[in-house]
Design a protein around this motif. Structure first.
Motif, PDB file in Angstrom:
ATOM      1  N   ARG A  29      32.428  -4.592 -36.350  1.00 32.16           N
ATOM      2  CA  ARG A  29      32.894  -5.690 -35.517  1.00 32.16           C
ATOM      3  C   ARG A  29      31.899  -6.842 -35.640  1.00 32.16           C
ATOM      4  O   ARG A  29      31.626  -7.572 -34.696  1.00 32.16           O
ATOM      5  CB  ARG A  29      33.067  -5.228 -34.069  1.00 32.16           C
ATOM      6  N   SER A  30      31.362  -6.957 -36.833  1.00 33.86           N
ATOM      7  CA  SER A  30      30.393  -7.988 -37.184  1.00 33.86           C
ATOM      8  C   SER A  30      30.946  -8.819 -38.333  1.00 33.86           C
ATOM      9  O   SER A  30      31.608  -8.293 -39.224  1.00 33.86           O
ATOM     10  CB  SER A  30      29.065  -7.349 -37.599  1.00 33.86           C
ATOM     11  N   THR A  31      30.619 -10.095 -38.342  1.00 31.86           N
ATOM     12  CA  THR A  31      31.027 -10.948 -39.458  1.00 31.86           C
ATOM     13  C   THR A  31      30.024 -10.878 -40.605  1.00 31.86           C
ATOM     14  O   THR A  31      30.261 -11.449 -41.671  1.00 31.86           O
ATOM     15  CB  THR A  31      31.158 -12.410 -38.995  1.00 31.86           C
ATOM     16  N   HIS A  32      28.905 -10.163 -40.397  1.00 31.48           N
ATOM     17  CA  HIS A  32      27.848 -10.110 -41.403  1.00 31.48           C
ATOM     18  C   HIS A  32      27.841  -8.819 -42.220  1.00 31.48           C
ATOM     19  O   HIS A  32      27.225  -8.772 -43.288  1.00 31.48           O
ATOM     20  CB  HIS A  32      26.482 -10.279 -40.733  1.00 31.48           C
ATOM     21  N   PHE A  33      28.505  -7.778 -41.726  1.00 30.37           N
ATOM     22  CA  PHE A  33      28.489  -6.491 -42.406  1.00 30.37           C
ATOM     23  C   PHE A  33      29.901  -5.942 -42.504  1.00 30.37           C
ATOM     24  O   PHE A  33      30.692  -6.057 -41.563  1.00 30.37           O
ATOM     25  CB  PHE A  33      27.579  -5.503 -41.678  1.00 30.37           C
ATOM     26  N   SER A  34      30.191  -5.320 -43.661  1.00 31.66           N
ATOM     27  CA  SER A  34      31.533  -4.827 -43.932  1.00 31.66           C
ATOM     28  C   SER A  34      31.560  -3.311 -43.938  1.00 31.66           C
ATOM     29  O   SER A  34      30.539  -2.647 -44.187  1.00 31.66           O
ATOM     30  CB  SER A  34      32.022  -5.339 -45.300  1.00 31.66           C
ATOM     31  N   GLU A  35      32.719  -2.735 -43.683  1.00 28.66           N
ATOM     32  CA  GLU A  35      32.889  -1.290 -43.769  1.00 28.66           C
ATOM     33  C   GLU A  35      32.588  -0.826 -45.191  1.00 28.66           C
ATOM     34  O   GLU A  35      32.961  -1.471 -46.162  1.00 28.66           O
ATOM     35  CB  GLU A  35      34.302  -0.914 -43.347  1.00 28.66           C
ATOM     36  N   GLY A  36      31.860   0.278 -45.297  1.00 29.06           N
ATOM     37  CA  GLY A  36      31.466   0.797 -46.586  1.00 29.06           C
ATOM     38  C   GLY A  36      30.120   0.294 -47.060  1.00 29.06           C
ATOM     39  O   GLY A  36      29.591   0.791 -48.074  1.00 29.06           O
ATOM     40  N   GLU A  37      29.537  -0.670 -46.354  1.00 30.32           N
ATOM     41  CA  GLU A  37      28.230  -1.208 -46.761  1.00 30.32           C
ATOM     42  C   GLU A  37      27.117  -0.253 -46.349  1.00 30.32           C
ATOM     43  O   GLU A  37      27.121   0.318 -45.256  1.00 30.32           O
ATOM     44  CB  GLU A  37      28.018  -2.581 -46.109  1.00 30.32           C
ATOM     45  N   ARG A  38      26.155  -0.077 -47.237  1.00 32.95           N
ATOM     46  CA  ARG A  38      25.004   0.790 -46.965  1.00 32.95           C
ATOM     47  C   ARG A  38      23.927  -0.026 -46.251  1.00 32.95           C
ATOM     48  O   ARG A  38      23.582  -1.124 -46.694  1.00 32.95           O
ATOM     49  CB  ARG A  38      24.460   1.378 -48.264  1.00 32.95           C
ATOM     50  N   VAL A  39      23.404   0.550 -45.160  1.00 26.02           N
ATOM     51  CA  VAL A  39      22.481  -0.226 -44.332  1.00 26.02           C
ATOM     52  C   VAL A  39      21.320   0.626 -43.828  1.00 26.02           C
ATOM     53  O   VAL A  39      21.445   1.832 -43.601  1.00 26.02           O
ATOM     54  CB  VAL A  39      23.199  -0.844 -43.103  1.00 26.02           C
ATOM     55  N   LEU A  40      20.186  -0.036 -43.665  1.00 31.06           N
ATOM     56  CA  LEU A  40      19.031   0.498 -42.952  1.00 31.06           C
ATOM     57  C   LEU A  40      19.146   0.041 -41.515  1.00 31.06           C
ATOM     58  O   LEU A  40      19.418  -1.135 -41.243  1.00 31.06           O
ATOM     59  CB  LEU A  40      17.745  -0.048 -43.579  1.00 31.06           C
ATOM     60  N   THR A  41      18.957   0.958 -40.567  1.00 27.43           N
ATOM     61  CA  THR A  41      19.055   0.606 -39.146  1.00 27.43           C
ATOM     62  C   THR A  41      17.644   0.506 -38.571  1.00 27.43           C
ATOM     63  O   THR A  41      16.867   1.444 -38.652  1.00 27.43           O
ATOM     64  CB  THR A  41      19.875   1.651 -38.373  1.00 27.43           C
ATOM     65  N   VAL A  42      17.311  -0.659 -37.987  1.00 28.27           N
ATOM     66  CA  VAL A  42      15.945  -0.890 -37.510  1.00 28.27           C
ATOM     67  C   VAL A  42      15.917  -1.427 -36.071  1.00 28.27           C
ATOM     68  O   VAL A  42      15.237  -2.407 -35.779  1.00 28.27           O
ATOM     69  CB  VAL A  42      15.187  -1.850 -38.448  1.00 28.27           C
ATOM     70  N   PRO A  43      16.611  -0.782 -35.133  1.00 32.76           N
ATOM     71  CA  PRO A  43      16.543  -1.254 -33.749  1.00 32.76           C
ATOM     72  C   PRO A  43      15.167  -0.967 -33.156  1.00 32.76           C
ATOM     73  O   PRO A  43      14.421  -0.134 -33.661  1.00 32.76           O
ATOM     74  CB  PRO A  43      17.617  -0.420 -33.045  1.00 32.76           C
ATOM     75  N   PRO A  44      14.792  -1.681 -32.086  1.00 35.27           N
ATOM     76  CA  PRO A  44      13.563  -1.314 -31.376  1.00 35.27           C
ATOM     77  C   PRO A  44      13.627   0.150 -30.944  1.00 35.27           C
ATOM     78  O   PRO A  44      14.721   0.697 -30.726  1.00 35.27           O
ATOM     79  CB  PRO A  44      13.573  -2.254 -30.162  1.00 35.27           C
ATOM     80  N   GLY A  45      12.450   0.774 -30.829  1.00 32.00           N
ATOM     81  CA  GLY A  45      12.412   2.201 -30.544  1.00 32.00           C
ATOM     82  C   GLY A  45      13.199   2.622 -29.325  1.00 32.00           C
ATOM     83  O   GLY A  45      13.885   3.647 -29.339  1.00 32.00           O
ATOM     84  N   TRP A  46      13.127   1.822 -28.257  1.00 37.44           N
ATOM     85  CA  TRP A  46      13.808   2.222 -27.020  1.00 37.44           C
ATOM     86  C   TRP A  46      15.320   2.216 -27.183  1.00 37.44           C
ATOM     87  O   TRP A  46      16.036   2.910 -26.457  1.00 37.44           O
ATOM     88  CB  TRP A  46      13.409   1.304 -25.870  1.00 37.44           C
ATOM     89  N   LEU A  47      15.830   1.465 -28.182  1.00 37.12           N
ATOM     90  CA  LEU A  47      17.266   1.349 -28.398  1.00 37.12           C
ATOM     91  C   LEU A  47      17.761   2.301 -29.483  1.00 37.12           C
ATOM     92  O   LEU A  47      18.951   2.446 -29.714  1.00 37.12           O
ATOM     93  CB  LEU A  47      17.602  -0.103 -28.791  1.00 37.12           C
ATOM     94  N   GLY A  48      16.835   2.987 -30.157  1.00 38.66           N
ATOM     95  CA  GLY A  48      17.201   3.824 -31.287  1.00 38.66           C
ATOM     96  C   GLY A  48      18.065   5.007 -30.901  1.00 38.66           C
ATOM     97  O   GLY A  48      17.926   5.584 -29.824  1.00 38.66           O
ATOM     98  N   ALA A  49      18.973   5.386 -31.812  1.00 40.02           N
ATOM     99  CA  ALA A  49      19.854   6.539 -31.583  1.00 40.02           C
ATOM    100  C   ALA A  49      20.329   7.111 -32.909  1.00 40.02           C
ATOM    101  O   ALA A  49      21.483   7.503 -33.048  1.00 40.02           O
ATOM    102  CB  ALA A  49      21.049   6.125 -30.726  1.00 40.02           C
ATOM    103  N   CYS A  50      19.418   7.179 -33.894  1.00 42.65           N
ATOM    104  CA  CYS A  50      19.847   7.567 -35.239  1.00 42.65           C
ATOM    105  C   CYS A  50      19.765   9.064 -35.495  1.00 42.65           C
ATOM    106  O   CYS A  50      20.120   9.515 -36.583  1.00 42.65           O
ATOM    107  CB  CYS A  50      19.054   6.806 -36.292  1.00 42.65           C
ATOM    108  N   TYR A  51      19.322   9.864 -34.531  1.00 42.78           N
ATOM    109  CA  TYR A  51      19.353  11.315 -34.703  1.00 42.78           C
ATOM    110  C   TYR A  51      20.744  11.819 -34.321  1.00 42.78           C
ATOM    111  O   TYR A  51      20.911  12.720 -33.504  1.00 42.78           O
ATOM    112  CB  TYR A  51      18.302  11.992 -33.840  1.00 42.78           C
ATOM    113  N   ALA A  52      21.747  11.206 -34.919  1.00 40.53           N
ATOM    114  CA  ALA A  52      23.144  11.502 -34.602  1.00 40.53           C
ATOM    115  C   ALA A  52      23.994  11.211 -35.820  1.00 40.53           C
ATOM    116  O   ALA A  52      23.620  10.406 -36.680  1.00 40.53           O
ATOM    117  CB  ALA A  52      23.622  10.658 -33.419  1.00 40.53           C
ATOM    118  N   GLU A  53      25.151  11.851 -35.895  1.00 40.27           N
ATOM    119  CA  GLU A  53      26.036  11.599 -37.030  1.00 40.27           C
ATOM    120  C   GLU A  53      26.540  10.170 -37.052  1.00 40.27           C
ATOM    121  O   GLU A  53      26.778   9.600 -38.122  1.00 40.27           O
ATOM    122  CB  GLU A  53      27.223  12.571 -36.989  1.00 40.27           C
ATOM    123  N   LEU A  54      26.737   9.582 -35.866  1.00 36.93           N
ATOM    124  CA  LEU A  54      27.218   8.204 -35.762  1.00 36.93           C
ATOM    125  C   LEU A  54      26.310   7.430 -34.813  1.00 36.93           C
ATOM    126  O   LEU A  54      25.890   7.951 -33.780  1.00 36.93           O
ATOM    127  CB  LEU A  54      28.652   8.165 -35.247  1.00 36.93           C
TER     128      LEU A  54
END
Length: 326
Positions: A72-97
């Motif tokens: 739901r972003s105008t900057h990233f498309s479905e299927g695009e490979r991305v590194l996720t770098v949120p601040p630590g308190w906002l992180g939630a990457c120990y999950a399938e989604l």
């Protein structure tokens, strides 16, 4: 989806959760790989967690990589490979989604595998740190802590032209890795002093730059002790505890030292340091393979964090493989 989470302070479990959905300006990323950050071990075991994040799937993971599944972003498309770098308190990457705001995403180039691209998160924080540390004068620099961040700092220092790079750690395997990456002197902190090693190499003058990358008050004190007059102590390691911590203030004053704490790479305009890190990996200008050796399954998240807290059992980095990354 399956996700690791903290049901309570000091506890990590893995369970089933409803798939999340992105809001405007966000994307849903199917995670392939994640890494354990030293700060995650403090969050889990040392009371640095956000109480409102207890029970949130994927928390406190914030070093992740995957593929955009819904955008739901105008900057990233479905299927695009991305590194996720949120601040630590906002992180939630120990999950399938994971739902990630668009401002915390970095594209992974086609020439870079997702596993290698994941390393741009912590590498990016060290690139950010070096911008602040600069290049203090002298031929001697030191790194205290030979984990993943320390392994990157060794390479940064050699690229800056330091003739002598001293590295101290408690684990001989990590010290061997540091030597292979360019450390000219390694110090086993179990029975030797990094301060003495620096003094010997510098003729008693001290190091122009000492980077503390272990996260202990005693190591920060050693960093100040090892400095030359007018040198910089770069404090990259996470604080050991909440509240006040003792340090050799008078010595720092006498040395006319610069004490530089590092935080907030995720708030840098345009995520510049993370993009630079991804470019360094794509160009093979920085070695990251030393951080890819230890991989555990998402279902072993609790053990992974315990291993990371115990200095990786000799591994430079502890990583998680999500189901999509198998």
């Amino acid at each position: 989806m399956r996700a690791a989470f903290m049901p309570a302070a000091g506890v990590v479990e893995v369970g089933d959760f409803t798939d999340p959905a992105p809001a405007e300006g966000e994307v849903l990323v199917r995670m392939h790989h994640a890494s354990i950050c030293g700060s995650d071990t403090h969050v889990v075991h040392d009371g640095f967690h956000r109480p409102e994040r207890l029970g949130v799937p994927g928390y406190p993971g914030h070093e992740g990589v995957g593929v955009v599944e819904v955008s739901r972003s105008t900057h990233f498309s479905e299927g695009e490979r991305v590194l996720t770098v949120p601040p630590g308190w906002l992180g939630a990457c120990y999950a399938e989604l994971q739902v990630v705001p668009e401002q915390y995403l970095v594209p992974v180039p086609d020439a870079v595998t997702l596993e290698r691209g994941l390393m741009a998160q912590q590498l990016g924080t060290t690139v950010f740190a070096m911008k602040r540390f600069g290049r203090p004068p002298g031929d001697v620099a030191a790194v205290i802590g030979a984990g993943s961040a320390g392994s990157y700092f060794v390479q940064h220092l050699r690229r800056l032209g330091y003739e002598h790079v001293v590295v101290s750690d408690l684990d001989p395997n990590r010290l061997a890795t540091a030597a292979a990456l360019g450390a000219t002197t390694t110090v086993d902190a179990r029975d030797a002093s990094v301060v003495e090693a620096v003094r010997d190499l510098s003729g008693g003058a001290g190091a122009g730059l000492v980077i503390e990358a272990a996260g202990y008050d005693a190591c920060r004190a050693d960093a100040i002790e090892a400095l030359r007059h007018g040198g910089t102590a770069g404090f990259f390691g996470y604080p050991e505890r909440y509240g006040d911590a003792a340090y050799p203030a008078f010595l720092a004053f006498r040395r006319n030292a610069t004490l530089a704490w590092i935080n907030g790479a995720q708030l840098e305009p345009g995520l510049a340091s993370f993009h630079e890190a991804m470019g360094l990996i794509e160009a093979d200008a920085i070695e990251v393979g030393q951080c890819l050796g230890l991989r555990l399954d998402l279902e072993d998240a609790a053990r992974a964090i315990t291993v990371a807290r115990a200095h990786g059992g000799g591994a430079t980095k502890v990583n998680l493989v999500l189901p999509a990354g198998r």
